[in-house]
Design an enzyme around this catalytic site. Structure first.
Site, PDB file in Angstrom:
ATOM      1  N   GLU A 266       0.850  -1.203   0.000  1.00 12.80           N
ATOM      2  CA  GLU A 266       0.000   0.000   0.000  1.00 12.80           C
ATOM      3  C   GLU A 266       0.872   1.235   0.000  1.00 12.80           C
ATOM      4  OE1 GLU A 266      -2.771   0.466   3.179  1.00 12.80           O
ATOM      5  OE2 GLU A 266      -3.587  -1.564   3.006  1.00 12.80           O
ATOM      6  N   GLU A 329      -9.288   9.732   4.960  1.00 13.91           N
ATOM      7  CA  GLU A 329      -9.509   8.290   4.813  1.00 13.91           C
ATOM      8  C   GLU A 329     -10.485   7.964   3.692  1.00 13.91           C
ATOM      9  OE1 GLU A 329      -8.189   5.619   6.432  1.00 13.91           O
ATOM     10  OE2 GLU A 329      -6.772   6.967   7.393  1.00 13.91           O
TER      11      GLU A 329
END
Length: 424
Positions: A266, A329
């Site tokens: 990631e 987020e």
């Protein structure tokens, strides 16, 4: 009129993802496909979006059967995941084998599942019930693969936060946290014996957000800067990502595991954030991910490992509106839920509409998916992974060729009647 409206929409994706004058064609990148949202398109409509950025690798946070079926016979490689909540159950060999049969074997060979991640950032949760179960679960899943004759084509690993490092600077001094060495070492033995990669989730964004006055923005965004020199090796680093990756390699080497391969499972940058989230802007996200993909195009490694390709899975494919936490987020996506690009990356779709792959028709943007994966770690730094085959096509010639192929594709699809359901 309706046909041309849809055609303009399709062309808009091309324009937004093309460079202004010299498009870059990325033939192979990795992308994280999270689904914590209630407004994402169904998986069959995601296939052409994945291919539109040249991605040939997708990492899931589960083993969603809808996704695995939708990507059958596309050639896209998949990492599927077994969540933290299942670690204790997977110590039972029968349950592990049942899981592999249902979630991996059932989709092979049509869907190219090449890796299983067991747990996510387990060692930095400070939960012994999870950490004690991690390696036994990995071993049990691997044994199931062996029993089913799949261990040569599917590897087993786990993804870590860069917070597992106790020291990360200078890169040559990289070392794991002393309190985690006892847990990490047996896992590294497993990687060495099975040949699976060591995965790291890394976000330079968090380093900048946590200390914007001392961390140079250009250094984390791959922009031109003076760089830093490792005093022990005299190697120069012009971006934080390379420094972080080499810190991981140093940590592995310090425990005697010099030959393990590091993949970046990631990394990404949010295009929007709260007022106190320094650097979370659309422009910075565009620079970070755009420059990251250019870095992959260069096919060069890090200063410490110049001959090793980087392996990167960008986070994430979509903005996910149901993720908890700060605004950032919910804004890591390269695409908005309606399938339009979140910003211009300068990536051409030529690799998609050209001879390398086929774009299917996109029918409707709908579908609701329940939460299925954790968000990116807010601890530690960053890491990345390289693309296998890359090619550059520049100038007006490349642009005209791409448009020609696009027009031919649309004409063929119209003849088939596929545009009757396109982008409704």
């Amino acid at each position: 009129m309706e046909f041309f409206t849809r055609f303009r929409y399709w062309v808009s994706i091309f324009v937004l993802f093309s460079g202004d004058m010299f498009p870059i064609v990325v033939y192979s990148i990795g992308i994280n496909y999270g689904q914590i949202a209630n407004n994402l398109p169904p998986p069959e409509n995601v296939v052409p979006l994945v291919k539109s950025i040249g991605a040939t690798k997708v990492k899931l946070y589960d083993a969603d059967p809808r996704v695995l079926k939708a990507f059958a016979n596309t050639g896209v490689e998949f990492i599927v995941a077994l969540g933290n909540q299942y670690l204790d159950k997977m110590q039972d060999p029968s349950k592990a084998q049942a899981w592999v049969k249902q979630n991996v074997q059932a989709y092979l060979p049509a869907t190219k599942i090449t890796c299983i991640t067991v747990g996510n950032e387990v060692l930095t949760f400070n939960d012994t019930s999870l950490s004690d179960n991690l390696l036994p679960a990995m071993q049990s899943i691997h044994t199931a693969l062996v029993n089913l004759g799949l261990d040569k084509q599917v590897t087993v690993t786990t993804a870590h936060s860069l917070a597992i490092l106790g020291t990360s600077y200078p890169p040559s001094s990289g070392a794991f946290r002393k309190d985690l060495v006892g847990c990490i070492t047996p896992t590294l033995d497993f990687h060495a014996k099975t040949g699976s990669p060591f995965l790291i989730n890394a976000y330079p964004y968090f380093a900048y957000k946590g200390n914007p006055k001392q961390v140079a923005l250009d250094f984390v965004l791959f922009q031109p800067n003076q760089g830093v020199v490792d005093p022990e090796t005299n190697l120069r680093y012009d971006n934080m990502l390379h420094a972080q990756i080499d810190a991981v390699y140093s940590a592995l080497s310090s425990l005697g595991y010099k030959n393990l391969t590091v993949h970046i499972s990631e990394t990404g940058w949010p295009s929007k954030g709260d007022p106190d989230e320094s650097g979370a802007t659309l422009e910075n996200a565009k620079k970070y991910n755009g420059n990251l993909m250019k870095l992959m195009l260069n096919k060069t490694g890090t200063p410490m490992k110049p001959n090793l390709d980087l392996n990167i899975y960008v986070f994430a494919l979509f903005n996910e509106n149901m993720k908890p936490g700060p605004t950032s987020e919910r804004n890591y996506g390269l695409f908005k839920p309606d399938g339009t690009p979140a910003y211009n990356l300068g990536i051409s779709t030529a690799s998609v509409i050209g001879s390398n792959s086929t774009v299917g028709s996109i029918s409707g943007i709908s579908g609701i998916r329940p939460p299925s994966e954790p968000g990116p770690s807010t601890a530690g730094y960053l890491s990345i992974s390289p693309a296998a085959e890359r090619c550059q096509l520049g100038g007006v010639t490349g642009l005209l060729l791409l448009l020609t192929k696009l027009i031919i594709f649309v004409a063929r699809e119209r003849e088939k009647g596929c545009f009757d359901v396109l982008f409704l």
